[in-house]
Enzyme design. Sequence first.
Site, PDB file in Angstrom:
ATOM      1  CB  ILE A 272      -0.967  -0.025   1.217  1.00 55.26           C
ATOM      2  CG1 ILE A 272      -1.968   1.135   1.158  1.00 55.26           C
ATOM      3  CG2 ILE A 272      -0.221  -0.072   2.528  1.00 55.26           C
ATOM      4  CD1 ILE A 272      -3.108   1.017   2.186  1.00 55.26           C
ATOM      5  CB  CYS A 273       0.981   4.164   0.806  1.00 54.61           C
ATOM      6  SG  CYS A 273       1.537   5.880   0.978  1.00 54.61           S
ATOM      7  N   GLY A 274       3.429   4.030  -0.420  1.00 52.76           N
ATOM      8  CA  GLY A 274       4.810   4.077  -0.889  1.00 52.76           C
ATOM      9  C   GLY A 274       5.410   2.732  -1.219  1.00 52.76           C
TER      10      GLY A 274
ATOM     11  CB  THR B 262       2.461   0.782  -4.826  1.00 56.30           C
ATOM     12  OG1 THR B 262       2.450   2.209  -4.710  1.00 56.30           O
ATOM     13  CG2 THR B 262       1.327   0.197  -4.003  1.00 56.30           C
TER      14      THR B 262
END
Length: 204
Positions: free
Chosen positions: A105-107, A109
Amino acid sequence: MNTTAGKPVHLAVYDTLADWETGHATVQLARTGHEIRTVGPSTAPVRSAGGLRIQPDLVLDDLRPEDSALLILPGADLWDTSDDLAPFARTARAFLDAGVPVAAICGATAGLAREGLLDDRDHTSAVSFYLAATGYAGGGRYVEADAVTDGPLITAGPTEPVAFAREILRLLGVYEGEVLDAWYRLFHDSDPAAYGVLEKAGAL
């Protein structure tokens, strides 16, 4: 055959990790009998973005895909400000190569994008141009969605912790169908009608 049954879920922990992104997933997994083990760069405590001090249960170098049901990678400032977390992306490659699920999730990725793991898989993130800035080759597989599952890989953006958890619960077979939908509606939409479905299913 479910080869991950009975194995722990591993939650990656590192400095600046985004506390809010994985809580729905780990709490619901723990409440349904899944062991959650934290894995860090070393045995030294890490400090989350919210200031929580977390003592890792396991060192990343000792984590093997065959001993895990899932690797969860939360976002963190370090994904975009240094190469410190690149070993976690390389571990994600080993997991996916072994057919063991990874949820990012988020960074995280962006870390997977830099590792080349999103080039040939459907995925999402915060916004498409965030991943494009990594120089990865997977822009054509970017999906505008709250969370995306492609085989053993789950991705989501930073504003979608409930959708991220929904995909994890679905992938691990914790909930499905009407019950999974009700769980999502309760925690994402505060839908009171979802209570009855979850209560009847014993999922509260």
